[in-house]
Design a protein around this motif. Sequence first.
Motif, PDB file in Angstrom:
ATOM      1  N   LEU A 135       8.407   7.994  -0.543  1.00 19.30           N
ATOM      2  CA  LEU A 135       9.792   8.228  -0.922  1.00 19.30           C
ATOM      3  C   LEU A 135      10.267   7.032  -1.740  1.00 19.30           C
ATOM      4  CD1 LEU A 135      11.334   9.599   2.399  1.00 19.30           C
ATOM      5  CD2 LEU A 135      10.614  10.904   0.400  1.00 19.30           C
ATOM      6  N   TRP A 144      12.321   4.091  -2.979  1.00 17.56           N
ATOM      7  CA  TRP A 144      13.366   3.288  -2.357  1.00 17.56           C
ATOM      8  C   TRP A 144      13.946   2.350  -3.413  1.00 17.56           C
ATOM      9  CZ3 TRP A 144      12.549  -0.323   2.514  1.00 17.56           C
ATOM     10  CH2 TRP A 144      13.792  -0.774   2.950  1.00 17.56           C
ATOM     11  N   ILE A 203      24.244   8.266   1.211  1.00 12.75           N
ATOM     12  CA  ILE A 203      23.268   8.983   2.039  1.00 12.75           C
ATOM     13  C   ILE A 203      23.292  10.475   1.743  1.00 12.75           C
ATOM     14  CG2 ILE A 203      22.723   9.624   4.434  1.00 12.75           C
ATOM     15  CD1 ILE A 203      23.610   6.845   5.279  1.00 12.75           C
ATOM     16  N   TRP A 228      20.624  12.119  -0.381  1.00 15.23           N
ATOM     17  CA  TRP A 228      19.286  12.419   0.158  1.00 15.23           C
ATOM     18  C   TRP A 228      19.139  13.884   0.561  1.00 15.23           C
ATOM     19  CZ3 TRP A 228      18.770   7.568   3.825  1.00 15.23           C
ATOM     20  CH2 TRP A 228      18.542   6.444   3.029  1.00 15.23           C
ATOM     21  N   ASP A 259      17.688  15.802  -2.226  1.00 18.43           N
ATOM     22  CA  ASP A 259      16.475  15.227  -2.809  1.00 18.43           C
ATOM     23  C   ASP A 259      16.779  14.347  -4.018  1.00 18.43           C
ATOM     24  OD1 ASP A 259      14.791  16.405  -0.947  1.00 18.43           O
ATOM     25  OD2 ASP A 259      14.651  18.270  -2.097  1.00 18.43           O
ATOM     26  N   ASN A 301      18.121  10.288  -5.361  1.00 12.13           N
ATOM     27  CA  ASN A 301      18.105   8.899  -4.939  1.00 12.13           C
ATOM     28  C   ASN A 301      19.442   8.516  -4.310  1.00 12.13           C
ATOM     29  OD1 ASN A 301      15.504   8.521  -5.877  1.00 12.13           O
ATOM     30  ND2 ASN A 301      16.170   7.804  -7.885  1.00 12.13           N
ATOM     31  N   PHE A 302      19.401   7.464  -3.529  1.00  8.70           N
ATOM     32  CA  PHE A 302      20.593   6.956  -2.858  1.00  8.70           C
ATOM     33  C   PHE A 302      21.699   6.679  -3.880  1.00  8.70           C
ATOM     34  CE2 PHE A 302      22.989   3.352  -0.946  1.00  8.70           C
ATOM     35  CZ  PHE A 302      23.432   3.997   0.200  1.00  8.70           C
TER      36      PHE A 302
END
Length: 929
Positions: free
Chosen positions: A60, A62, A863, A866, A869, A871-872
């Motif tokens: 995933l 980050w 959040i 997420w 699907d 990115n933050f």
Amino acid sequence: MNLLLIVFLPLLGALIPLCLYGKSRRIVSLATALPALVAFTLLVVMATQTLAGAVPQVLLPWLPELGLNLAFRLDGLSLLFSGLILGIGLLIILYAHYYLSSKDDANRFFACLLLFMASMLGIALADNLILLWVFWELTSVSSFLLIGYWFHQSDARRGARMALATTGAGGLALLAGILLIGHIVGSYELDAVFAAAEQIKNHNLYLAALILVLLGAFTKSAQFPFQFWLPHAMAAPTPVSAYLHSATMVKAGIFLMARLHPALGGTEPWFYIVTLTGLATMLFGAYFAIIKTDLKGLLAFSTISHLGLITMLLGLGTSGAVIAAMFHILNHATFKAGLFMIAGIIDHETGTRDIRRLGGLRKLMPFTYILSLITAASMAGVPLFNGFLSKEMWFTETVNQHLFGGLSWLVPVLATLGAMLSVAYSVRFVHGVFIDRPTRELPKVPHEPPFLMRAPVLIFSILCIAVGLMPMLLVSDLLTPAVAAVLGSEVPIKIALWHGFNLPLLMSLLALVGGAVIYLGRQEIFNFNRQFDQTDAKEIFETTVQKLSDGCSYVIAKLETGSLQRYMALLFAIVLIFLLPELIAIQSLTGSRPQLPIDTVSMVGAIILILASLGTAVLHRQRLTALMMLSVVGLVVSLSFAHFSAPDLAMTQLVVEVVSIILMILALFFMPQRIPRASSGRRVARDILLAGFIGGVVGTLNYAIITRPLESISVFFLNNSVSGGGGTNVVNVILVDFRGFDTLGEITVLAIAAAGIHKLLNNLRPSMPSSDVDGRPWHSIKHPMMLTTVAQMMLPLALMVSAYIFLRGHNLPGGGFIAGLVTAAAMILQYVSNGVDWMKHRFDHNYQSIAALGVMIAVFTGIGSWFFDKNFLTSWFTYVDWPIVGKFEVATAILFDLGVYLTVIGATLMILANFGQMTTRHRPTQKGH
């Protein structure tokens, strides 16, 4: 996704015991075991893929720009260690349920245990070196909490500090080594690192990277000369010792060497450093295990010895050595966890771990005696037990190595000596506790513990026998992929009970006979050891730390003299050290870029800015006057932003100036309005010269930059602001979308800083002057009617302007930060005009909660990405047609901006309102300062 659950179930499960305070011990234990049991079940399910030759992976993104991804893999090595971590961890939970007394905080213990379990699983399953290091450091922190669990005991606190300092320092070295590997390879993903093995080994930074990585591994696995922390970690509860020092923490360094063996191993530096370190550690630990009188001390040094044995095998690096290393990792985990648990049972039932006070327990605790015989025999390498098989494989590898050329025979000789010592301390453990006659009365009358407390030891004992009799049937399938992960290719594994009469068998027989002889003559070893200084490693460590602390205090005392002028001089001197060489290297100061003409407005603004800055410095003793001059500087800067087409910055600067000037006026109210002349003419001349020189250097650097063409990143944001962020105000889109993570960090820091200031001011009771500097008393009317009337009229107008600025911020100058400051300024005006009590009656809100709510809204907005699907902090936007209003944009960025808005309001008012409240608890003085 199952790989993520295996790691994060125990991590999240660590919160469960903390939520069960007040519940029975049984409920807490079962709730603790549940996430570990589910994770173990998932591991067993996924193990079929690994055993079939596949390597399940999950990745995933980050922080991909930094090479940090949430990436996990389950190859053979990960499966071996994860199985030990979870399997033994579950048995430890069962054992600890009976071991801990009713006075012990079981909730805190199990929470720390699950946190440590998750940390070790992160290391074992990490597919990214940076991620591995994150979990590596988390093991240091969680082990610190476990070792220091009985914090009321000095030994526990000191042992925990020693472990944290040693392994933490090794972790910093490991980070440096990982960064070097990433620099060489260009990636931190394990597949990329393994593929670049030859590139790493041929690079001129290889030796530095190798040494740094090995420092991390050696400190964590207690290799010589970093072994001193492990015996003092025995101050932890026995379940912690059984878990950390059999299968988990001390095996982390072993795992790291095995994990990076394909990339770093197989070279001469690896061969000599790792092999010799392992050999020295094996002998050192074996010798001191014999002379220890504390059962856990004996087992601690025996652990050091066996860790050295495994390290030595990984250093040799042959296929046979790696097979033996992986096999002994399994064997050592089983018999050592069992022996630690037996030591805990003995302590639990007799009240002591001192071998000199124990003896004759075989009649009182016959079942525990049998379990001790089995596990100790395995540790000693007695035939038909699993420890014998891996130790004989170790002997074979020492015979076949050629470490010292013509003196290579020394290695098998020293290995045999270490095995003899291993037999001796194994015999001492059993004979001294269960067979020998006791010399003193025991604190408690011993008896067998509850069956379920013995059950984990029984399981380990059965494994010691079963694996010893049927190794190929029970462990070959598990060892095959583990060895393949270390060597990079699959090799055939054959573990047999009988290889015929050969040299390794002779070495095993010599070890058994020699160990018995050494034990019979142990008194001579005790007498010999008394000749040397018995300085405790803990005392040496504490003394070293104290000397280091004293040295740091001396340096700080020399640097921190309380003189701001000196601090600034040192800071500027350091800046010059870095700047001057670069400026000297510039051949021509003026570049090719043409300069814009200076217009009258800019010239006037620059003159006012310079004069106000000089006035601030010249009039600094008259604090209120200097503050007014400083406000002029801020105003001119705001106008400069507006003049150069930066309205967002202009608005932000202007409102920040208003709020900060009010803050400083409130602070100055409690401080002397004038300060005496303290600087001599010489210091003033020095400061003028230094300031002039620094100003000249910075001006030179700026001139060199603005006269040269440059490529600005602004083109990217201008081109992607509407299509990527859905807003035409590029500044706001950057803050809430492109660089939203930065903004989240900034508002978090703002909230934390405000909370800290609030805490400092909360109980402060300053002396408040009753008159001005000339002795004139303050006016009796604190809140003039004109001011209160105007302030109340301004409040709804300011809130309306704030709402307008907030809502339009995504497309026009404005946004949450500016709107929050406008709202805060309007609220501050109410405090100033009407007083704290008036505001409390009408707006009694907790500003800490408002700031915390703002940060939480911003976090949960990120959040939320997420679930789609993304990115933050990825924004979503669309356009809808509303009646009357027309086309209108809807964007999730407004939620993030709302978090910024609330955080700014809460943080600002948390500080300023508290300053106002200080006037209600002051100690009045009769005359102004």
